[in-house]
Design a protein around this motif. Structure first.
Motif, PDB file in Angstrom:
ATOM      1  N   ALA A 144       0.841  -1.097  -0.097  1.00 41.97           N
ATOM      2  CA  ALA A 144       0.064   0.154   0.085  1.00 41.97           C
ATOM      3  C   ALA A 144       0.822   1.280  -0.003  1.00 41.97           C
ATOM      4  O   ALA A 144       0.637   2.280  -0.872  1.00 41.97           O
ATOM      5  CB  ALA A 144      -0.892  -0.101   1.474  1.00 41.97           C
ATOM      6  N   SER A 145       1.808   1.020   0.883  1.00 43.41           N
ATOM      7  CA  SER A 145       2.829   2.222   0.889  1.00 43.41           C
ATOM      8  C   SER A 145       3.511   2.664  -0.199  1.00 43.41           C
ATOM      9  O   SER A 145       3.558   3.602  -0.742  1.00 43.41           O
ATOM     10  CB  SER A 145       3.649   2.195   2.267  1.00 43.41           C
ATOM     11  N   LEU A 146       3.912   1.268  -0.997  1.00 49.79           N
ATOM     12  CA  LEU A 146       4.753   1.530  -2.186  1.00 49.79           C
ATOM     13  C   LEU A 146       3.750   2.195  -3.198  1.00 49.79           C
ATOM     14  O   LEU A 146       4.281   3.103  -4.024  1.00 49.79           O
ATOM     15  CB  LEU A 146       5.132   0.172  -2.734  1.00 49.79           C
ATOM     16  N   ALA A 147       2.551   1.549  -3.239  1.00 48.76           N
ATOM     17  CA  ALA A 147       1.473   2.186  -4.339  1.00 48.76           C
ATOM     18  C   ALA A 147       1.277   3.650  -4.077  1.00 48.76           C
ATOM     19  O   ALA A 147       1.205   4.553  -5.078  1.00 48.76           O
ATOM     20  CB  ALA A 147       0.225   1.610  -4.074  1.00 48.76           C
ATOM     21  N   ALA A 148       1.380   4.248  -2.808  1.00 52.34           N
ATOM     22  CA  ALA A 148       1.051   5.382  -2.488  1.00 52.34           C
ATOM     23  C   ALA A 148       2.080   6.383  -2.984  1.00 52.34           C
ATOM     24  O   ALA A 148       2.158   7.239  -3.566  1.00 52.34           O
ATOM     25  CB  ALA A 148       0.896   5.694  -0.863  1.00 52.34           C
ATOM     26  N   LYS A 149       3.429   5.612  -2.768  1.00 53.78           N
ATOM     27  CA  LYS A 149       4.709   6.367  -3.300  1.00 53.78           C
ATOM     28  C   LYS A 149       4.774   6.635  -4.801  1.00 53.78           C
ATOM     29  O   LYS A 149       5.105   7.624  -5.264  1.00 53.78           O
ATOM     30  CB  LYS A 149       5.841   5.712  -2.572  1.00 53.78           C
ATOM     31  N   LEU A 150       4.283   5.492  -5.235  1.00 52.03           N
ATOM     32  CA  LEU A 150       4.349   5.453  -6.754  1.00 52.03           C
ATOM     33  C   LEU A 150       3.329   6.372  -7.369  1.00 52.03           C
ATOM     34  O   LEU A 150       3.665   7.327  -8.207  1.00 52.03           O
ATOM     35  CB  LEU A 150       3.913   3.984  -7.275  1.00 52.03           C
ATOM     36  N   GLU A 151       2.177   6.587  -6.576  1.00 50.67           N
ATOM     37  CA  GLU A 151       1.235   7.478  -7.243  1.00 50.67           C
ATOM     38  C   GLU A 151       1.844   9.035  -7.158  1.00 50.67           C
ATOM     39  O   GLU A 151       1.779   9.868  -8.157  1.00 50.67           O
ATOM     40  CB  GLU A 151       0.196   7.409  -6.369  1.00 50.67           C
ATOM     41  N   ALA A 152       2.526   9.168  -5.800  1.00 48.40           N
ATOM     42  CA  ALA A 152       2.960  10.346  -5.726  1.00 48.40           C
ATOM     43  C   ALA A 152       4.010  10.721  -6.701  1.00 48.40           C
ATOM     44  O   ALA A 152       4.209  11.874  -7.353  1.00 48.40           O
ATOM     45  CB  ALA A 152       3.671  10.694  -4.111  1.00 48.40           C
ATOM     46  N   ALA A 153       4.832   9.687  -6.941  1.00 47.13           N
ATOM     47  CA  ALA A 153       5.968   9.895  -7.842  1.00 47.13           C
ATOM     48  C   ALA A 153       5.420  10.085  -9.261  1.00 47.13           C
ATOM     49  O   ALA A 153       5.919  11.070  -9.995  1.00 47.13           O
ATOM     50  CB  ALA A 153       6.837   8.626  -7.771  1.00 47.13           C
ATOM     51  N   GLU A 154       4.429   9.253  -9.520  1.00 46.91           N
ATOM     52  CA  GLU A 154       3.892   9.443 -10.897  1.00 46.91           C
ATOM     53  C   GLU A 154       3.284  11.052 -10.928  1.00 46.91           C
ATOM     54  O   GLU A 154       3.259  11.783 -12.029  1.00 46.91           O
ATOM     55  CB  GLU A 154       2.673   8.830 -11.125  1.00 46.91           C
ATOM     56  N   GLY A 155       2.654  11.498 -10.051  1.00 51.29           N
ATOM     57  CA  GLY A 155       2.147  12.933 -10.029  1.00 51.29           C
ATOM     58  C   GLY A 155       3.083  13.928 -10.059  1.00 51.29           C
ATOM     59  O   GLY A 155       3.175  15.101 -11.048  1.00 51.29           O
ATOM     60  N   ARG A 156       4.271  13.697  -9.302  1.00 52.20           N
ATOM     61  CA  ARG A 156       5.406  14.647  -9.391  1.00 52.20           C
ATOM     62  C   ARG A 156       6.064  14.535 -11.041  1.00 52.20           C
ATOM     63  O   ARG A 156       6.438  15.536 -11.672  1.00 52.20           O
ATOM     64  CB  ARG A 156       6.503  14.258  -8.560  1.00 52.20           C
TER      65      ARG A 156
END
Lengths: 203, 250
Positions: A144-156
């Motif tokens: 879950a945390s990895l997915a969240a980080k991935l999402e954030a990274a994708e946003g950035r």
């Protein structure tokens, strides 16, 4: 060697008169009569004159032997032999008893071992399950945390991309302005340039 | 006289111990043999059982062997209740055995080669059988002479035969032992006499004396076997007769 033959023979030849006629010296008389008669002596084992002495001594000695046997020797022997037999029987019985006891102990031990084994198995199962559940939960968390980080990274990344795309327009305008200025020697207005670039970019 | 094979059976009277009426009583060589036999048997068994150890020594093993041997013989033919006669049977066996062996020594008297002694031995057995049989079973003991399962018609005949066979037991018992010991010792003496008489004939005689010498050696071994065997036979028959006293009804 005639001394032991003669009396016997004398008894055969003249039993009664010999002792009756000459009572004081019976042995001598016997011997003389024996010699006079000159017959053959009886076969020694059948010499009845010697029987009374032998009967007497048989009774004495065999009686003594029997008494000794009955009173002393057989009891001693049977004590030894029967005592040993009893001892062996007793020992065997004791061994049998101990064997049964040890069998029982072995049974108890095996039962305890089986109990312990199954308990250990249950504990191991429980802890494995627990560990598995914990691991699953942890993995889900991490995912879950990895997915969240991935999402954030994708946003950035999108942001940076948009920004970069914005920068591309500015660089294109500058480059276009520089190229125009270099070709025509005349500085175009930034508005014109911006208009021309966006016209090209939207094409 | 030394070669006379009969000489060895003569009763030698050592000294007189008294008279009853006209009857003289002497201490004889057969009395000595019997006394020595009893002394050997009693002394041996006493010494052998002195230690009373669980693991027997040599002497004790021999005594136990004799005990087990006679007890086994008695138990197998009379059953457990026959063991009450064990002292008598063991006395008879040891007495005859040792007396027979005692006779194997040169210059010693064989008490069992005297028919009066063997007769007394067998009468000891028969009187025990008859006495115990009547004491235990009363007139039921006479059932011994009436075998069961015989038709009534032949009962008198069979009973007569049984009575005769019973009465001949002490004779056969005593004559068997007497005859065996007597014949064996005579044969031994005759062959030993051949050795001496042939050897006196010179060189050929000495060579010829080897055969009777070998025979004498062989016969001596045979006599030792017979000495044991006759004691055993006497014991076995005693056990069988005692069984009749215990269980008269065949």
């Amino acid at each position: 060697m005639t001394w032991f033959i003669s009396p016997a023979h004398a008894e055969d030849a003249a039993p009664a008169p010999a002792s009756a006629d000459v009572p004081p010296a019976p042995t001598e008389t016997h011997t003389e009569v024996g010699h006079e008669a000159g017959g053959k002596a009886p076969f020694p084992p059948f010499d009845t004159q010697k029987f009374p002495s032998q009967i007497l001594w048989y009774v004495v000695f065999f009686g003594l032997l029997y008494l000794l046997m009955k009173r002393v020797l057989v009891p001693r022997l049977s004590t030894i032999v029967e005592g040993r037999a009893q001892r062996i029987a007793g020992d065997l019985e004791e061994a049998q008893r101990l064997r049964i006891e040890s069998d029982k102990a072995l049974g108890t031990y095996e039962k305890a071992l089986a109990d312990a084994k199954s308990a250990a198995h249950a504990i191991a199962q429980a802890s494995t399950d627990e560990a598995k559940a914990a691991a699953t939960k942890q993995r889900a968390d991490i995912e879950a945390s990895l997915a969240a980080k991935l999402e954030a990274a994708e946003g950035r990344i999108g942001e940076i991309k948009a920004k970069a795309l914005g920068d591309v327009n500015a660089i294109a305008e500058e480059t276009a302005a520089a190229v125009v200025a270099a070709l025509s020697g005349h500085q175009p207005s930034p508005d014109e340039v911006a208009k021309a670039v966006s016209a090209v970019a939207t094409k | 006289m030394a070669n006379d094979p009969i000489h060895q059976f003569h009763i030698q009277e050592f000294f007189q111990i008294g008279t009853i009426g006209d009857t003289e009583f002497h201490f004889t060589n057969s009395a000595f043999a019997m006394g020595a036999t009893v002394a050997i048997v009693a002394g041996f068994l006493y010494l052998a059982t002195a230690k009373n150890s669980l693991i027997p020594g040599r002497l004790q093993s021999v005594a136990e062997l004799a005990y087990e041997f006679v007890a086994g013989t008695l138990r197998s033919s009379t059953g457990k209740e026959g063991m009450r006669f064990f002292p008598l049977v063991f006395s008879l066996f040891m007495f005859i055995l040792v007396a027979n062996f005692f006779g194997m020594f040169p210059y010693f008297m064989t008490a069992t080669s005297q028919i009066i002694i063997t007769f007394l031995l067998s009468m000891t057995v028969m009187l025990t059988v008859v006495g115990y049989g009547f004491a235990k079973h009363g007139f039921g003991f006479l059932g011994l002479f009436v075998p069961s399962g015989v038709p009534m018609a032949v009962v008198p005949l069979v009973s007569a035969i049984e009575v005769i066979s019973f009465l001949s037991r002490p004779i056969s018992l005593s004559v068997r032992l007497f005859g065996n010991m007597l014949a064996g010792h005579i044969t031994l003496k005759v062959f030993a006499g051949f050795v001496a008489s042939m050897a006196s004939l010179g060189a050929i005689g000495v060579g010829g004396a080897i055969l009777p010498l070998v025979m004498t050696v062989g016969l001596t071994a045979l006599e030792f076997l017979v000495a044991f065997l006759q004691a055993y036979i006497f014991t076995v028959l005693t056990c069988m007769y005692l069984n009749d006293a215990l269980h008269p009804g065949h």
